[in-house]
Scaffold this motif. Structure first.
Motif, PDB file in Angstrom:
ATOM      1  N   MET A   1      20.431  -0.539 -59.403  1.00  0.00           N
ATOM      2  CA  MET A   1      19.043  -0.189 -59.593  1.00  0.00           C
ATOM      3  C   MET A   1      18.177  -1.177 -58.810  1.00  0.00           C
ATOM      4  N   GLU A   2      17.085  -0.666 -58.254  1.00  0.00           N
ATOM      5  CA  GLU A   2      16.150  -1.524 -57.535  1.00  0.00           C
ATOM      6  C   GLU A   2      14.776  -1.441 -58.167  1.00  0.00           C
ATOM      7  N   ARG A   3      14.073  -2.588 -58.146  1.00  0.00           N
ATOM      8  CA  ARG A   3      12.692  -2.630 -58.626  1.00  0.00           C
ATOM      9  C   ARG A   3      11.849  -3.330 -57.591  1.00  0.00           C
ATOM     10  N   GLU A   4      10.626  -2.848 -57.439  1.00  0.00           N
ATOM     11  CA  GLU A   4       9.665  -3.507 -56.581  1.00  0.00           C
ATOM     12  C   GLU A   4       8.617  -4.142 -57.479  1.00  0.00           C
ATOM     13  N   LEU A   5       8.317  -5.411 -57.229  1.00  0.00           N
ATOM     14  CA  LEU A   5       7.339  -6.152 -58.019  1.00  0.00           C
ATOM     15  C   LEU A   5       6.375  -6.864 -57.080  1.00  0.00           C
ATOM     16  N   VAL A   6       5.201  -7.158 -57.576  1.00  0.00           N
ATOM     17  CA  VAL A   6       4.282  -8.043 -56.878  1.00  0.00           C
ATOM     18  C   VAL A   6       4.266  -9.337 -57.678  1.00  0.00           C
ATOM     19  N   CYS A   7       4.601 -10.422 -57.032  1.00  0.00           N
ATOM     20  CA  CYS A   7       4.697 -11.714 -57.705  1.00  0.00           C
ATOM     21  C   CYS A   7       3.311 -12.212 -58.093  1.00  0.00           C
ATOM     22  N   ILE A   8       3.197 -12.747 -59.300  1.00  0.00           N
ATOM     23  CA  ILE A   8       1.929 -13.297 -59.782  1.00  0.00           C
ATOM     24  C   ILE A   8       2.029 -14.803 -60.028  1.00  0.00           C
ATOM     25  N   SER A   9       3.088 -15.426 -59.516  1.00  0.00           N
ATOM     26  CA  SER A   9       3.288 -16.854 -59.739  1.00  0.00           C
ATOM     27  C   SER A   9       2.341 -17.730 -58.933  1.00  0.00           C
ATOM     28  N   CYS A  10       1.866 -17.230 -57.806  1.00  0.00           N
ATOM     29  CA  CYS A  10       0.896 -17.990 -57.002  1.00  0.00           C
ATOM     30  C   CYS A  10      -0.048 -17.002 -56.328  1.00  0.00           C
ATOM     31  N   ALA A  11      -0.942 -17.492 -55.524  1.00  0.00           N
ATOM     32  CA  ALA A  11      -1.962 -16.651 -54.899  1.00  0.00           C
ATOM     33  C   ALA A  11      -1.445 -15.777 -53.754  1.00  0.00           C
ATOM     34  N   LEU A  12      -0.223 -15.990 -53.292  1.00  0.00           N
ATOM     35  CA  LEU A  12       0.287 -15.208 -52.164  1.00  0.00           C
ATOM     36  C   LEU A  12       0.524 -13.737 -52.498  1.00  0.00           C
ATOM     37  N   GLY A  13       0.934 -13.444 -53.721  1.00  0.00           N
ATOM     38  CA  GLY A  13       1.171 -12.059 -54.123  1.00  0.00           C
ATOM     39  C   GLY A  13       2.285 -11.390 -53.345  1.00  0.00           C
ATOM     40  N   CYS A  14       3.386 -12.074 -53.184  1.00  0.00           N
ATOM     41  CA  CYS A  14       4.523 -11.546 -52.412  1.00  0.00           C
ATOM     42  C   CYS A  14       5.037 -10.247 -53.027  1.00  0.00           C
ATOM     43  N   ARG A  15       5.446  -9.327 -52.160  1.00  0.00           N
ATOM     44  CA  ARG A  15       6.094  -8.097 -52.610  1.00  0.00           C
ATOM     45  C   ARG A  15       7.593  -8.376 -52.696  1.00  0.00           C
ATOM     46  N   LEU A  16       8.117  -8.227 -53.893  1.00  0.00           N
ATOM     47  CA  LEU A  16       9.508  -8.574 -54.154  1.00  0.00           C
ATOM     48  C   LEU A  16      10.352  -7.328 -54.322  1.00  0.00           C
ATOM     49  N   ASP A  17      11.533  -7.359 -53.759  1.00  0.00           N
ATOM     50  CA  ASP A  17      12.535  -6.324 -53.986  1.00  0.00           C
ATOM     51  C   ASP A  17      13.647  -6.953 -54.812  1.00  0.00           C
ATOM     52  N   VAL A  18      13.928  -6.349 -55.960  1.00  0.00           N
ATOM     53  CA  VAL A  18      14.902  -6.903 -56.895  1.00  0.00           C
ATOM     54  C   VAL A  18      16.026  -5.894 -57.091  1.00  0.00           C
ATOM     55  N   LYS A  19      17.241  -6.343 -56.883  1.00  0.00           N
ATOM     56  CA  LYS A  19      18.412  -5.499 -57.129  1.00  0.00           C
ATOM     57  C   LYS A  19      19.042  -5.948 -58.446  1.00  0.00           C
ATOM     58  N   ILE A  20      19.278  -4.964 -59.332  1.00  0.00           N
ATOM     59  CA  ILE A  20      19.813  -5.241 -60.665  1.00  0.00           C
ATOM     60  C   ILE A  20      21.106  -4.459 -60.843  1.00  0.00           C
ATOM     61  N   GLU A  21      22.132  -5.142 -61.337  1.00  0.00           N
ATOM     62  CA  GLU A  21      23.404  -4.500 -61.661  1.00  0.00           C
ATOM     63  C   GLU A  21      23.851  -4.958 -63.041  1.00  0.00           C
ATOM     64  N   ASN A  22      24.204  -4.021 -63.891  1.00  0.00           N
ATOM     65  CA  ASN A  22      24.695  -4.320 -65.237  1.00  0.00           C
ATOM     66  C   ASN A  22      23.738  -5.227 -66.012  1.00  0.00           C
ATOM     67  N   GLY A  23      22.447  -4.984 -65.868  1.00  0.00           N
ATOM     68  CA  GLY A  23      21.458  -5.742 -66.623  1.00  0.00           C
ATOM     69  C   GLY A  23      21.184  -7.143 -66.112  1.00  0.00           C
ATOM     70  N   ALA A  24      21.717  -7.486 -64.946  1.00  0.00           N
ATOM     71  CA  ALA A  24      21.496  -8.821 -64.368  1.00  0.00           C
ATOM     72  C   ALA A  24      20.972  -8.687 -62.946  1.00  0.00           C
ATOM     73  N   VAL A  25      20.152  -9.648 -62.548  1.00  0.00           N
ATOM     74  CA  VAL A  25      19.603  -9.644 -61.196  1.00  0.00           C
ATOM     75  C   VAL A  25      20.689 -10.066 -60.217  1.00  0.00           C
ATOM     76  N   ARG A  26      20.907  -9.227 -59.230  1.00  0.00           N
ATOM     77  CA  ARG A  26      21.906  -9.537 -58.204  1.00  0.00           C
ATOM     78  C   ARG A  26      21.266 -10.211 -56.996  1.00  0.00           C
ATOM     79  N   SER A  27      20.054  -9.737 -56.603  1.00  0.00           N
ATOM     80  CA  SER A  27      19.374 -10.365 -55.468  1.00  0.00           C
ATOM     81  C   SER A  27      17.871 -10.153 -55.551  1.00  0.00           C
ATOM     82  N   VAL A  28      17.141 -11.088 -54.941  1.00  0.00           N
ATOM     83  CA  VAL A  28      15.690 -11.011 -54.830  1.00  0.00           C
ATOM     84  C   VAL A  28      15.330 -11.303 -53.385  1.00  0.00           C
TER      85      VAL A  28
END
Length: 118
Positions: A1-28
């Motif tokens: 499964m893949e999710r797209e997020l916008v990071c809110i940790s700092c002012a840059l607002g990076c667009r993140l692609d997150v790959k999830i397998e078996n309920g755990a993050v595989r890559s960001v």
């Protein structure tokens, strides 16, 4: 499964692609800093938020503001907000007073964010 997020940790607002397998993050990918990866790992699997709200004190019409001292699971925000309606603490209340300990077993306390004199 893949999710797209916008990071809110700092002012840059990076667009993140997150790959999830078996309920755990595989890559960001897409993060410009370490905080972006940390944010993505938390948000993709078990998002949390700080709850801010108002409560009424005994004998007073004007509500006072409160917040959780730690983030609570996002899926418990409404239940925690409803729980606040059951309590009407007695003034005086000082900033950072614990109003409700361990709300709904989340490990977070509800604390006052200002002083309230009765």
């Amino acid at each position: 499964m893949e999710r797209e997020l916008v990071c809110i940790s700092c002012a840059l607002g990076c667009r993140l692609d997150v790959k999830i397998e078996n309920g755990a993050v595989r890559s960001v990918t897409g993060n410009a800093c370490k905080r972006g990866r940390e944010y993505a790992c938390q948000e993709a699997v078990r998002p949390v938020r700080v709850l801010t709200a108002v409560m009424k004190a005994q004998g007073l019409q004007k509500p006072f503001s409160v917040r959780t001292d730690k983030p609570v699971p996002k899926d418990m925000l409404l239940a925690c907000a409803r729980e606040l309606q059951r309590y009407h603490p007695k003034p005086p209340i000082a900033m950072d007073d614990v109003i409700i300990e361990n709300i709904l077993g989340t490990g977070s306390d509800i604390v006052a964010t200002s002083d309230l004199n009765g």
